[in-house]
Design a protein around this motif. Sequence first.
Motif, short mmCIF file in Angstrom:
data_model
loop_
_atom_site.label_atom_id
_atom_site.label_comp_id
_atom_site.label_asym_id
_atom_site.label_seq_id
_atom_site.Cartn_x
_atom_site.Cartn_y
_atom_site.Cartn_z
N HIS A 253 0.61 -1.04 -0.09
CA HIS A 253 0.03 0.06 0.04
C HIS A 253 0.77 1.35 0.13
O HIS A 253 0.72 2.11 -0.80
CB HIS A 253 -0.98 -0.14 1.24
N ALA A 254 2.00 1.30 0.70
CA ALA A 254 2.72 2.56 1.00
C ALA A 254 3.34 2.86 -0.58
O ALA A 254 3.31 4.15 -0.82
CB ALA A 254 4.09 2.27 1.85
N LEU A 255 3.89 1.92 -1.12
CA LEU A 255 4.49 2.23 -2.57
C LEU A 255 3.29 2.27 -3.56
O LEU A 255 3.50 3.18 -4.49
CB LEU A 255 5.19 0.74 -2.89
N SER A 256 2.03 1.87 -3.43
CA SER A 256 1.12 2.27 -4.45
C SER A 256 0.65 3.79 -4.30
O SER A 256 0.06 4.16 -5.45
CB SER A 256 -0.09 1.34 -4.30
N TYR A 257 0.79 4.20 -3.14
CA TYR A 257 -0.04 5.44 -2.86
C TYR A 257 0.50 6.74 -3.98
O TYR A 257 -0.16 7.36 -4.42
CB TYR A 257 -0.01 6.16 -1.51
N LEU A 336 10.52 8.67 -9.92
CA LEU A 336 10.81 7.50 -9.00
C LEU A 336 11.57 8.00 -7.74
O LEU A 336 11.16 7.43 -6.51
CB LEU A 336 11.60 6.30 -9.63
N ASP A 337 12.27 8.98 -7.81
CA ASP A 337 13.09 9.45 -6.66
C ASP A 337 11.82 10.14 -5.74
O ASP A 337 12.08 10.05 -4.62
CB ASP A 337 14.16 10.41 -6.97
N ALA A 338 11.11 11.07 -6.16
CA ALA A 338 10.11 11.61 -5.42
C ALA A 338 8.96 10.71 -4.78
O ALA A 338 8.73 10.70 -3.79
CB ALA A 338 9.28 12.76 -6.19
N PHE A 339 8.76 9.68 -5.71
CA PHE A 339 7.83 8.42 -5.04
C PHE A 339 8.63 7.93 -3.76
O PHE A 339 7.91 7.66 -2.86
CB PHE A 339 7.81 7.50 -6.17
N ALA A 340 9.79 7.51 -4.02
CA ALA A 340 10.57 7.09 -2.81
C ALA A 340 10.71 7.94 -1.67
O ALA A 340 10.44 7.47 -0.38
CB ALA A 340 11.99 6.66 -3.42
N ASP A 341 10.88 9.35 -1.85
CA ASP A 341 10.81 10.24 -0.73
C ASP A 341 9.35 10.12 0.06
O ASP A 341 9.35 10.23 1.23
CB ASP A 341 10.95 11.50 -1.17
N VAL A 342 8.15 10.00 -0.82
CA VAL A 342 6.81 10.03 -0.17
C VAL A 342 7.01 8.70 0.55
O VAL A 342 6.36 8.77 1.64
CB VAL A 342 5.87 10.01 -1.21
N VAL A 343 7.33 7.45 0.13
CA VAL A 343 7.34 6.19 0.97
C VAL A 343 7.99 6.49 2.19
O VAL A 343 7.26 6.06 3.37
CB VAL A 343 7.70 5.11 0.13
N MET A 344 9.22 6.93 2.13
CA MET A 344 9.86 6.65 3.44
C MET A 344 9.75 8.02 4.55
O MET A 344 9.69 7.72 5.53
CB MET A 344 11.58 6.78 3.00
N ASN A 345 9.02 9.21 3.85
CA ASN A 345 8.88 10.03 4.79
C ASN A 345 7.32 10.40 5.07
O ASN A 345 7.24 10.80 6.21
CB ASN A 345 9.46 11.62 4.25
N LYS A 346 6.48 9.99 4.34
CA LYS A 346 5.05 10.24 4.48
C LYS A 346 4.27 8.91 4.76
O LYS A 346 3.32 9.25 5.39
CB LYS A 346 4.49 10.80 3.28
N PHE A 355 6.95 -6.82 6.61
CA PHE A 355 7.26 -8.43 7.24
C PHE A 355 8.92 -8.33 7.81
O PHE A 355 9.19 -8.62 8.49
CB PHE A 355 7.33 -9.57 6.10
N VAL A 356 9.55 -7.53 6.80
CA VAL A 356 10.98 -7.10 7.39
C VAL A 356 11.28 -5.77 6.77
O VAL A 356 10.71 -5.05 6.24
CB VAL A 356 12.11 -7.96 6.67
N THR A 357 12.33 -5.19 7.60
CA THR A 357 12.38 -3.69 7.24
C THR A 357 12.91 -3.50 5.90
O THR A 357 13.72 -4.36 5.36
CB THR A 357 13.59 -3.20 8.27
N LEU A 358 12.47 -2.49 5.28
CA LEU A 358 12.80 -2.20 3.84
C LEU A 358 13.19 -0.79 4.02
O LEU A 358 12.78 0.25 4.44
CB LEU A 358 11.56 -2.13 2.91
N THR A 359 14.50 -0.74 3.29
CA THR A 359 15.28 0.43 3.31
C THR A 359 14.98 1.22 2.02
O THR A 359 14.22 0.83 1.21
CB THR A 359 16.83 0.44 3.19
N ARG A 360 15.39 2.72 2.02
CA ARG A 360 15.11 3.41 0.82
C ARG A 360 15.60 2.75 -0.51
O ARG A 360 14.91 2.68 -1.58
CB ARG A 360 15.77 4.86 0.77
N HIS A 361 16.81 2.26 -0.35
CA HIS A 361 17.38 1.50 -1.46
C HIS A 361 16.56 0.44 -1.80
O HIS A 361 16.15 0.19 -2.97
CB HIS A 361 18.82 0.61 -1.25
N GLU A 364 13.55 1.89 -3.95
CA GLU A 364 14.12 2.13 -5.24
C GLU A 364 14.06 1.17 -6.13
O GLU A 364 13.98 1.08 -7.33
CB GLU A 364 15.54 3.17 -5.04
N LYS A 365 14.67 -0.23 -5.46
CA LYS A 365 14.76 -1.43 -6.14
C LYS A 365 13.52 -1.77 -6.83
O LYS A 365 13.35 -2.28 -7.99
CB LYS A 365 15.58 -2.48 -5.49
N ILE A 366 12.48 -1.95 -5.84
CA ILE A 366 11.35 -2.36 -6.26
C ILE A 366 10.58 -1.25 -7.48
O ILE A 366 10.30 -1.88 -8.56
CB ILE A 366 10.34 -2.30 -5.06
#
Length: 371
Positions: A253-257, A336-346, A355-361, A364-366
């Motif tokens: 859900h976080a990545l889809s938003y 894509l960089d802005a999308f990753a910002d939103v996921v990690m910050n918002k 399930f496991v911790t996902l980093t910004r990297h 970005e990989k996904i």
Amino acid sequence: MQSFKIQPKIELADSLAEFCQEFQVGPGDLLFASRRTQQNYLQGLAQGAIIIDYRDFGSGEPTDTMVEGIAHALAGRDYKRVIAIGGGTILDVAKLFALQTILPVAKLFQQEIPPVKKCELILLPTTCGTGSEMTNISILSLTSLSTKLGLAHDALYADHAVLIPELLKDLPDRAFGASAIDALIHAMESFTSPRATAFTKMFSLQAMELIIKGFQDIVVQGRKARDKHLQDFLLASSYAGIAFGNAGCAAVHALSYPLGAAKHVPHGEANAVMLLPVYKLYQEKHYGGSLRDLCQYLAGLLGCQEMDVWLRLEDLLTGILSWKSLADYGVTKDELDAFADVVMNKQRRLMANNFVTLTRHDVEKIYGSLY
């Protein structure tokens, strides 16, 4: 300690007419319903109610500006109950109008205004995906922040969740597929959430079974199989809503938003895009615990080996709904960089349930794999 809660009183009805008669819908009610619902199901019913079609205030998924427009249109009009008949969009918007203070919406969603319930709330889903009728969550696109945010508070729980399979009959194929896949994802993400309990897992597993068996029947028999499974899909959506309302959703859900907000991709479709890459990455990072339990359960439903679960699941889901690459949705590499910002910050509320911790990297990989 662990906790579990089901707040709304859950009721099933054969028709909307039965519901309107039983609940005496009319004067004093604020009723949210699309024009299609009004024309197909409400003719001669709900006389004297204030009826709102949120489409009069904007298109696409709900935004803060839509909610503000409705609030201004209702200024000075009194109502004692809020009743909403619709998909997740309508239900999420309607929840806010059972609160004492809605405006300004951005402050409400950023928790600068405490949510306080002022009137009874009754929710009737017309899709089989969001589970919104069972949750204390409202999700909006906040235009000023260019993303979706969720407001979670017990004041947003419905007093009654009313399930009527009749309301799913005229759901278009793509809307049906997207919403049902969304419910499946709710069940999966809540199952692998670190907040999952024995109670939430029970609802997650039952939701997955009903949805996957229904999908398998539809893939073989076509549209005619859908009608005989309508109650199953509606129940599955509510079961998944109970599960994720307690255990939460996560990275899918976080990545889809950001995709949904920036490119107006329907919520369930945006989730479908993210599902398999997120779970494959989970498996790369750690294959054990609830993820392995999930894979074993899905393997049994899909009739395959554990190692083939994601391939077989993809085959099944693409038989229900097609989706595209990020580039084909109009996403640029710069975004894509802005999308990753939103996921990690918002979207920290959701990412805490991974399930496991996902980093910004990892994020970005996904996104990169989907481009």
